[in-house]
Design an enzyme around this catalytic site. Structure first.
Site, PDB file in Angstrom:
ATOM      1  N   HIS A   1      -4.471 -10.650 -17.970  1.00 49.90           N
ATOM      2  CA  HIS A   1      -3.725  -9.496 -18.481  1.00 49.90           C
ATOM      3  C   HIS A   1      -4.737  -8.498 -19.047  1.00 49.90           C
ATOM      4  O   HIS A   1      -5.804  -8.889 -19.533  1.00 49.90           O
ATOM      5  CB  HIS A   1      -2.777  -9.894 -19.624  1.00 49.90           C
ATOM      6  CG  HIS A   1      -1.590 -10.708 -19.215  1.00 49.90           C
ATOM      7  ND1 HIS A   1      -1.155 -11.809 -19.922  1.00 49.90           N
ATOM      8  CD2 HIS A   1      -0.729 -10.566 -18.179  1.00 49.90           C
ATOM      9  CE1 HIS A   1      -0.076 -12.320 -19.334  1.00 49.90           C
ATOM     10  NE2 HIS A   1       0.192 -11.586 -18.277  1.00 49.90           N
TER      11      HIS A   1
ATOM     12  N   CYS B   1      -1.261 -11.770 -27.799  1.00 49.48           N
ATOM     13  CA  CYS B   1      -0.276 -12.306 -26.840  1.00 49.48           C
ATOM     14  C   CYS B   1       1.013 -12.699 -27.540  1.00 49.48           C
ATOM     15  O   CYS B   1       2.084 -12.680 -26.956  1.00 49.48           O
ATOM     16  CB  CYS B   1      -0.796 -13.563 -26.148  1.00 49.48           C
ATOM     17  SG  CYS B   1      -2.328 -13.325 -25.260  1.00 49.48           S
TER      18      CYS B   1
ATOM     19  N   GLU C   1       4.490  -7.810 -16.187  1.00 49.31           N
ATOM     20  CA  GLU C   1       4.163  -8.757 -17.261  1.00 49.31           C
ATOM     21  C   GLU C   1       4.311  -8.121 -18.642  1.00 49.31           C
ATOM     22  O   GLU C   1       3.790  -8.629 -19.633  1.00 49.31           O
ATOM     23  CB  GLU C   1       2.749  -9.308 -17.054  1.00 49.31           C
ATOM     24  CG  GLU C   1       2.557  -9.996 -15.708  1.00 49.31           C
ATOM     25  CD  GLU C   1       2.768 -11.520 -15.752  1.00 49.31           C
ATOM     26  OE1 GLU C   1       2.425 -12.146 -16.756  1.00 49.31           O
ATOM     27  OE2 GLU C   1       3.277 -12.075 -14.749  1.00 49.31           O
TER      28      GLU C   1
HETATM   29  O1  SUG Z   1       1.046 -16.408 -18.918  1.00 54.09           O
HETATM   30  N1  SUG Z   1      -0.088 -19.258 -20.614  1.00 54.09           N
HETATM   31  C1  SUG Z   1       0.326 -17.858 -20.646  1.00 54.09           C
HETATM   32  C2  SUG Z   1      -0.500 -17.108 -21.656  1.00 54.09           C
HETATM   33  C3  SUG Z   1       0.014 -15.711 -21.874  1.00 54.09           C
HETATM   34  C4  SUG Z   1      -0.890 -14.863 -22.693  1.00 54.09           C
HETATM   35  N2  SUG Z   1      -0.337 -13.577 -22.894  1.00 54.09           N
HETATM   36  C5  SUG Z   1      -1.019 -12.428 -22.959  1.00 54.09           C
HETATM   37  N3  SUG Z   1      -2.253 -12.322 -22.543  1.00 54.09           N
HETATM   38  N4  SUG Z   1      -0.393 -11.377 -23.339  1.00 54.09           N
HETATM   39  C6  SUG Z   1       0.195 -17.230 -19.271  1.00 54.09           C
HETATM   40  O2  SUG Z   1      -0.759 -17.542 -18.565  1.00 54.09           O
HETATM   41  C7  SUG Z   1       0.126 -21.618 -19.965  1.00 54.09           C
HETATM   42  C8  SUG Z   1       1.207 -22.674 -19.895  1.00 54.09           C
HETATM   43  C9  SUG Z   1       0.699 -24.033 -19.498  1.00 54.09           C
HETATM   44  O3  SUG Z   1      -0.291 -24.132 -18.796  1.00 54.09           O
HETATM   45  O4  SUG Z   1       1.352 -25.025 -19.899  1.00 54.09           O
HETATM   46  C10 SUG Z   1       0.682 -20.216 -19.999  1.00 54.09           C
HETATM   47  O5  SUG Z   1       1.742 -19.947 -19.506  1.00 54.09           O
END
Ligand code: SUG
Length: 433
Positions: free
Chosen positions: A248, A360, A175
């Site tokens: 994460h 993020c 990731e």
């Molecule tokens: O991968 N949310 C992302 C958020 C990523 C956050 N990144 C870090 N923590 N670095 C994920 O979960 C939600 C999309 C939706 O539900 O439509 C989403 O993909």
């Protein structure tokens, strides 16, 4: 001493930003499923954060959104032909797939790649490993376009090495920088890179939320980046924190130069004592519970160096609204034994509702002046590009989007027209179809 500055490459929120509840184990994503989003507000909030960093004199760059809906994925799922048509057929035959091909999730650039600056790598180049994001289908389709964009921006092979994603299997779930921290005296000095994983491949799948990052993947990235043995650590993220919603590591820890700010329940194994000269700020569960950490995204703040010996926290407004985390920030600022002496609160509610905070949204790349000068495209922001981006958003983005709207073929056309213009603005060549 080699001088290097850290540039934040933020993912620009795309015109199809929506709430589809796609990420199991990401509590905010689940909670907001089906609510209307505002792509325009989301993009402007992201740009406002980038502007703030710029005014703090921190180099800021931008990565474009990805083409959505994504034609090649539609075609591979059996919906071939011109986009509006293919979307219409998907809406009729398999509407549950629309959210996957429309997801704007590439905005969370911390998941684009893992980056090791030249001071750490065997060949003295900046290494970037594109993340495969195999844990979620809507995210896994980002990898090929991410590789293409990074190869355009970091094209100069004298300075940069961009690695393909690892094999796209659960054993190598990767990731990117969201599970990677770097501790160093200064951005241009050699550092110790800390990789945080949720599972060792071969372990029995837990009953709780997915552990997205594997040890095998982290080890492979460290190897490819030619990191010096002794300057790499692999820490196991505490399962309880994943199950509390920290999907994460960057939801429970953040590092900048010699400072590590982390929740006391973040790591199952962490040989902190072997790291020399760091300022470790551990936040006890009694002061900030894991639940408060996940709700407010305190540890998803950006920690940035604003002057020699002086750092600032860029925190989401949710941190100010939560009593426990607001008090904790006050305590950190008042404590003179750490270099953090300012906080800036940013409104990123649109992204936060999908579980994406300040950290993020950005991919950090520490670069020397020569490396900076070798970047491709026009992605480093100045006041003119900020204005152009805002106007571009105003011209192309809807103020509201519902899941129902994803069935509208017009949205597909709008989204691609916006991207074509953006590729021109950012001098990235022809926009992908
Ligand atoms: O991968 N949310 C992302 C958020 C990523 C956050 N990144 C870090 N923590 N670095 C994920 O979960 C939600 C999309 C939706 O539900 O439509 C989403 O993909």
């Amino acid at each position: 001493m080699t001088r290097a500055r850290e540039t934040n490459f933020d993912g620009l929120v795309g015109p199809t930003h929506n709430y589809a509840g796609l990420s199991f184990g990401n509590l905010a994503s689940g909670r907001h499923r089906g609510l209307p989003s505002s792509p325009r507000a989301a993009a402007l909030q992201g740009i406002a954060k980038m502007r703030l960093l710029s005014t703090l004199d921190i180099p800021q760059a931008v990565l474009p959104p990805q083409p959505r809906p994504y034609g090649p994925v539609l075609a591979s799922l059996g919906f071939e032909g011109p986009l509006p048509d293919a979307v219409k057929r998907m809406a009729a035959d398999a509407p549950e797939l629309l959210a996957l091909v429309y997801s704007a999730s590439a905005m969370w650039a911390a998941n684009a790649a893992t980056v090791s600056p030249s001071a750490d790598t065997g060949d003295g180049r900046v290494h970037l490993s594109v993340a495969n994001l195999v844990s979620n289908t809507h995210r896994s389709i980002e990898a090929s376009r991410t590789a293409a964009v990074l190869r355009t921006v970091f094209a100069d092979r004298r300075y940069f090495a961009v690695h393909d994603p690892l094999p796209a299997t659960p054993a190598f779930g990767d990731e990117g920088a969201a599970n990677h921290m770097r501790l160093t005296a200064a951005h241009g000095e050699p550092g110790t890179e800390v990789f945080v994983y949720g599972s060792t491949a071969g372990s029995v799948a837990p009953a709780g939320f997915p552990r997205r990052q594997t040890l095998l993947a982290s080890q492979a990235v460290a190897r490819r980046h030619q990191l010096r043995p002794g300057r790499v650590r692999f820490w196991h993220q505490q399962g309880a924190s994943v199950d509390a919603g920290a999907f994460h590591n960057d939801v429970v820890a953040v590092a900048n130069e010699n400072v590590l700010l982390y929740h006391a329940e973040a790591f199952a194994t962490a040989d902190l004592a072997t790291l020399d000269d760091i300022v470790a700020i551990g936040v006890d569960g009694a002061r900030v519970s894991l639940a408060d950490a996940v709700q407010s995204y305190l540890f998803n703040s950006q920690l940035v160096t604003v002057a020699e010996g002086s750092m600032a926290i860029i925190a989401p407004v949710e941190v100010r609204e939560n009593d426990a985390t607001r008090r904790e920030v006050d305590r950190i600022l008042a404590d003179r034994s750490n270099p953090i002496d300012a906080v800036h609160f940013v409104d990123l509610r649109q992204s936060m509702s999908n579980g994406g905070g300040p950290a993020c949204l950005r991919l950090r790349v520490a670069m020397t002046d020569d490396e900076m000068a070798a970047l491709g495209g026009r992605v480093v922001l100045d006041s003119s590009l900020f204005d152009e981006l805002e106007r571009w958003v105003q011209r192309h983005y809807r103020t509201e989007l519902t899941l129902e709207d994803l069935t509208d073929p017009q949205l597909a056309l709008e989204s691609h027209a916006a991207l074509a213009e953006l590729y021109g603005l950012l001098e990235l060549g022809e926009a992908p179809a």
